[in-house]
Design a protein around this motif. Structure first.
Motif, short mmCIF file in Angstrom:
data_model
loop_
_atom_site.label_atom_id
_atom_site.label_comp_id
_atom_site.label_asym_id
_atom_site.label_seq_id
_atom_site.Cartn_x
_atom_site.Cartn_y
_atom_site.Cartn_z
N THR A 107 -9.13 -24.45 0.96
CA THR A 107 -9.95 -25.57 1.40
C THR A 107 -9.92 -25.93 2.86
O THR A 107 -10.77 -26.19 3.42
N LEU A 108 -8.27 -25.87 3.39
CA LEU A 108 -8.21 -26.22 4.71
C LEU A 108 -8.73 -25.24 5.43
O LEU A 108 -9.37 -25.67 6.76
N PHE A 109 -8.89 -24.05 5.08
CA PHE A 109 -9.32 -22.79 6.01
C PHE A 109 -10.83 -22.98 6.06
O PHE A 109 -11.37 -22.52 7.06
N HIS A 110 -11.46 -22.87 4.97
CA HIS A 110 -12.91 -22.78 4.70
C HIS A 110 -13.72 -24.05 4.99
O HIS A 110 -14.82 -23.94 5.37
N GLN A 111 -13.12 -25.01 4.70
CA GLN A 111 -13.91 -26.19 4.65
C GLN A 111 -13.55 -27.21 5.71
O GLN A 111 -14.22 -28.22 6.05
N TRP A 112 -12.16 -27.04 6.28
CA TRP A 112 -11.66 -28.14 7.11
C TRP A 112 -11.48 -27.42 8.63
O TRP A 112 -10.90 -28.09 9.45
N GLY A 113 -11.96 -26.16 8.72
CA GLY A 113 -12.08 -25.71 10.25
C GLY A 113 -10.83 -24.95 10.70
O GLY A 113 -10.92 -24.24 11.68
#
Length: 350
Positions: free
Chosen positions: A128-134
């Protein structure tokens, strides 16, 4: 060591041969007639690699239909883990599966690879952090500044718990414990009296048996059982300093550029397959072995005392944020993300 010497000699001969071929024949002709062969080394030993990477590499080799073959090597088999980045950069090996921290990647964001204290609570936090939060864009930017290595993507592994010979039931019990762990995790744990120890992965089990190590803070309980560490330790601390290890795939940039687009796509799909498998393997394993495992006795540090560790982690975050503007940006994302998850409540945060 004999294997490494043989490998280095053959790598040098192969490099010379490639150079001669490049001068003597057009690149397009060479690529169209010769199978691409990669050497990929993982951070994991043989038993662990059976789960964290081997199925996906076997699938790639089968689906590549003879156009490309990836030869898989295990922890420290060809190159010591701490030298993996430089070896890949030089083209001695072609690709790596590990965390940025352990392979001494010369980028500021390397500190967040592996176990960055309390950045994550659950395995799904990482994608989630890598794909949605940049974080993907930030990692791509960081590695674009380094010649010779291409960062291909990150995924999540298991949490970071202690497996020890003596029980840990309070912060005081951590003092003086010699523990095998990751570089950044070790720096943080040293604030509580832990003595971080660096060893080749394959030597850890024996080091616990001989008393050189008092414990391990390198994984969750699934790995403790899988790799044999549960056989030489007695206790498992349920408190963890991170909910998921952040690991990545990397490749030598020149070798990656030579791979046709359809095989690049295939490799990325196999990476995703590996990430998916680990999500359910670890998630189920952590729960099942806590309840049904017979080798490790569970211990816990009271929540009010463990909050001291969580509060110290926030101070650690602020210190890391000062090291570079990019690190500050990552820390800000961690803060905003965790604040949102806390507001969302169960099951995101309790």
């Amino acid at each position: 060591m004999s294997t490494r010497r043989t490998f280095l000699k053959s790598a040098a001969v192969a490099t010379s041969a490639v150079g001669a071929t490049t001068l003597g024949a057009p690149f397009v002709h060479a690529q169209s007639t010769k199978k691409i062969t990669w050497r990929l080394q993982t951070y994991a030993g043989p038993a662990l690699a059976e789960h964290v990477i081997k199925p996906s590499i076997d699938a790639f080799n089968k689906a590549a239909n003879g156009e490309m073959e990836i030869q898989l090597y295990f922890a420290d088999q060809l190159v010591p883990t701490g030298e993996l980045f430089r070896a890949m950069q030089k083209g001695t090996i072609d690709a790596v599966q590990s965390d940025d921290d352990s392979i001494a990647a010369p980028v500021d964001v390397a500190v967040f690879g592996g176990y960055f204290p309390f950045a994550t609570r659950y395995s799904l936090d990482v994608p989630t952090l890598f794909h949605q939060w940049g974080l993907n864009k930030i990692w791509e930017e960081a590695y674009a500044e380094v010649k010779g290595v291409t960062w291909l993507g990150a995924g999540s592994w298991d949490p970071c718990n202690f497996a020890t010979v003596q029980p840990i039931r309070s912060l005081a019990d951590l003092k003086g414990k010699r523990v095998f762990t990751f570089p950044t995790a070790g720096k943080f744990l040293a604030r509580f009296g832990v003595i971080p120890v660096t060893l080749p992965w394959e030597d850890v089990e024996v080091a616990v048996q001989t008393g050189e190590l008092d414990g391990i803070a390198w994984s969750g309980i699934t790995e403790d059982y899988t790799v044999g560490w549960a056989n030489v330790t007695k206790y498992f601390l349920t408190n963890n300093i991170s909910g998921a290890w952040i690991g990545s795939y990397f490749a030598n940039s020149e070798k990656w550029a030579q791979v046709p687009e359809h095989l690049k796509t295939l490799f990325r799909l196999c990476m995703d397959s590996s990430h998916y498998y680990r999500q359910h393997w670890y998630w189920g394993g952590e729960a099942k072995l806590r309840v049904e495992g017979t080798k490790l006795q569970l211990t816990s540090i009271p929540a009010e005392e463990w909050k001291t560790v969580e509060d110290e982690a926030l101070k650690f975050w602020d210190e890391i944020a000062k090291t570079s503007p990019r690190c500050a940006k990552v820390i800000e994302i961690f803060k905003q993300y965790n604040a949102l998850m806390t507001k969302a409540g169960p099951p995101y945060r309790y």
